[in-house]
Design a protein around this motif. Sequence first.
Motif, short mmCIF file in Angstrom:
data_model
loop_
_atom_site.label_atom_id
_atom_site.label_comp_id
_atom_site.label_asym_id
_atom_site.label_seq_id
_atom_site.Cartn_x
_atom_site.Cartn_y
_atom_site.Cartn_z
N ARG A 191 0.82 -1.21 0.00
CA ARG A 191 0.00 0.00 0.00
C ARG A 191 0.86 1.26 0.00
NH1 ARG A 191 -4.75 -2.95 3.34
NH2 ARG A 191 -5.97 -3.44 1.48
N GLN A 192 2.08 1.17 0.49
CA GLN A 192 3.01 2.28 0.32
C GLN A 192 3.31 2.47 -1.16
OE1 GLN A 192 6.49 1.47 2.66
NE2 GLN A 192 5.40 1.52 4.62
N GLY A 193 3.43 1.33 -1.87
CA GLY A 193 3.70 1.39 -3.30
C GLY A 193 2.57 2.02 -4.08
N VAL A 194 1.33 1.81 -3.62
CA VAL A 194 0.18 2.42 -4.30
C VAL A 194 0.30 3.94 -4.27
CG1 VAL A 194 -2.32 2.76 -4.18
CG2 VAL A 194 -1.34 0.47 -3.82
N ALA A 195 0.72 4.47 -3.12
CA ALA A 195 0.86 5.93 -3.00
C ALA A 195 1.98 6.45 -3.89
CB ALA A 195 1.12 6.31 -1.55
N VAL A 196 3.07 5.66 -3.97
CA VAL A 196 4.22 6.09 -4.76
C VAL A 196 3.92 6.02 -6.26
CG1 VAL A 196 6.60 5.53 -5.38
CG2 VAL A 196 5.89 5.45 -2.98
N LEU A 197 3.26 4.93 -6.68
CA LEU A 197 3.04 4.69 -8.11
C LEU A 197 1.81 5.41 -8.65
CD1 LEU A 197 3.86 0.89 -8.05
CD2 LEU A 197 5.28 2.70 -9.02
N GLY A 198 0.94 5.86 -7.74
CA GLY A 198 -0.26 6.59 -8.18
C GLY A 198 -1.47 5.70 -8.23
N ALA A 199 -2.44 5.97 -7.36
CA ALA A 199 -3.66 5.15 -7.30
C ALA A 199 -4.34 5.12 -8.66
CB ALA A 199 -4.60 5.72 -6.24
N GLY A 200 -4.80 3.93 -9.06
CA GLY A 200 -5.49 3.78 -10.33
C GLY A 200 -4.60 3.38 -11.48
N THR A 201 -3.27 3.50 -11.32
CA THR A 201 -2.36 3.07 -12.39
C THR A 201 -2.28 1.55 -12.38
OG1 THR A 201 -0.40 3.15 -10.98
CG2 THR A 201 -1.03 5.18 -12.12
N PRO A 202 -1.89 0.93 -13.49
CA PRO A 202 -1.84 -0.54 -13.54
C PRO A 202 -0.96 -1.17 -12.45
CG PRO A 202 -1.70 0.35 -15.75
CD PRO A 202 -1.62 1.52 -14.82
N ALA A 203 0.22 -0.59 -12.22
CA ALA A 203 1.12 -1.15 -11.21
C ALA A 203 0.53 -1.01 -9.82
CB ALA A 203 2.49 -0.47 -11.28
N ALA A 204 -0.06 0.17 -9.53
CA ALA A 204 -0.65 0.41 -8.21
C ALA A 204 -1.86 -0.49 -7.99
CB ALA A 204 -1.05 1.88 -8.07
N THR A 205 -2.65 -0.69 -9.04
CA THR A 205 -3.82 -1.58 -8.93
C THR A 205 -3.40 -3.00 -8.63
OG1 THR A 205 -5.08 -0.18 -10.45
CG2 THR A 205 -5.84 -2.45 -10.15
N ARG A 206 -2.31 -3.43 -9.26
CA ARG A 206 -1.80 -4.79 -9.01
C ARG A 206 -1.39 -4.95 -7.56
NH1 ARG A 206 2.24 -4.49 -12.11
NH2 ARG A 206 1.03 -4.94 -13.99
N LEU A 207 -0.70 -3.96 -7.01
CA LEU A 207 -0.28 -4.01 -5.61
C LEU A 207 -1.48 -3.96 -4.67
CD1 LEU A 207 2.88 -1.72 -5.69
CD2 LEU A 207 2.83 -4.15 -5.11
N GLU A 208 -2.46 -3.11 -4.99
CA GLU A 208 -3.64 -3.00 -4.14
C GLU A 208 -4.43 -4.31 -4.12
OE1 GLU A 208 -6.41 -1.82 -1.52
OE2 GLU A 208 -4.53 -0.81 -2.00
N ASN A 209 -4.55 -4.95 -5.27
CA ASN A 209 -5.25 -6.24 -5.33
C ASN A 209 -4.53 -7.30 -4.50
OD1 ASN A 209 -7.26 -5.24 -6.97
ND2 ASN A 209 -6.30 -5.95 -8.88
#
Length: 249
Positions: A191-209
Amino acid sequence: MPGGRLTQQERQQIAAGLADGLAYAEIARRLDRPTSTITREVMRNGGPTAYRADLAHRATERRTQRRRQAAPRGAEPVSLPYGRDAKAVQEYEETLTTVLMTSGLPTMMARVMACLYTTDTGSLTASELAQRLRVSPASVSKAIAFLEGLDLVRRESAEGRRERYVVDDDLWYKSMIRSARDNDQFVQTARQGVAVLGAGTPAATRLENAARFLDFVTEGLLRAAEQAREILNTETPQAGTADPSSDRG
């Protein structure tokens, strides 16, 4: 179905099957052998990426020679408690070792775990482990340190300055709790990565899932571990007849 030891030709076929990406079950089918035989052979000799037929064959010959030296011809058969069959026990220990190895434990650590679990007391000293496994005390010490780090083995004081290494049901509970902590650490980092990569981006979505999945699984794991511990701790063990022979199996 053929029995006995694997031949050098069979080991070459195993190596070829691994190189072709075949599953253990398919290699076993082609050789008309049990899948467990192929799994044990590969995991005992470097794993699927490092298996070499010639090295595996020589290693097996060395192990056979050591067994013969340890049990000279004409020696009295080992008497196991509860009327157990020595050969069946040995084969089962090898099978259990293989299962532990496929779950991720290195060879020596898997052997120590299998040895402890097939001992009626559930505990042995370092010297007893070294003697039973025919390895050096240093190998046992390294394996125990690794297993302790995973909460799979615990130490108890024994006679004098010695220690006994123990496996019991509570250790699986502790191991589950450790696994849950590891999952939680990944969830937080994801979830730290989601904030860094930008919520809604493909990479952030993968981490959030991934974080949501592990959150859900970890919650169920902790709940199941607590329930299982409570049930097992309140169950009354069935009384058995004590075996007068020493615990050697």
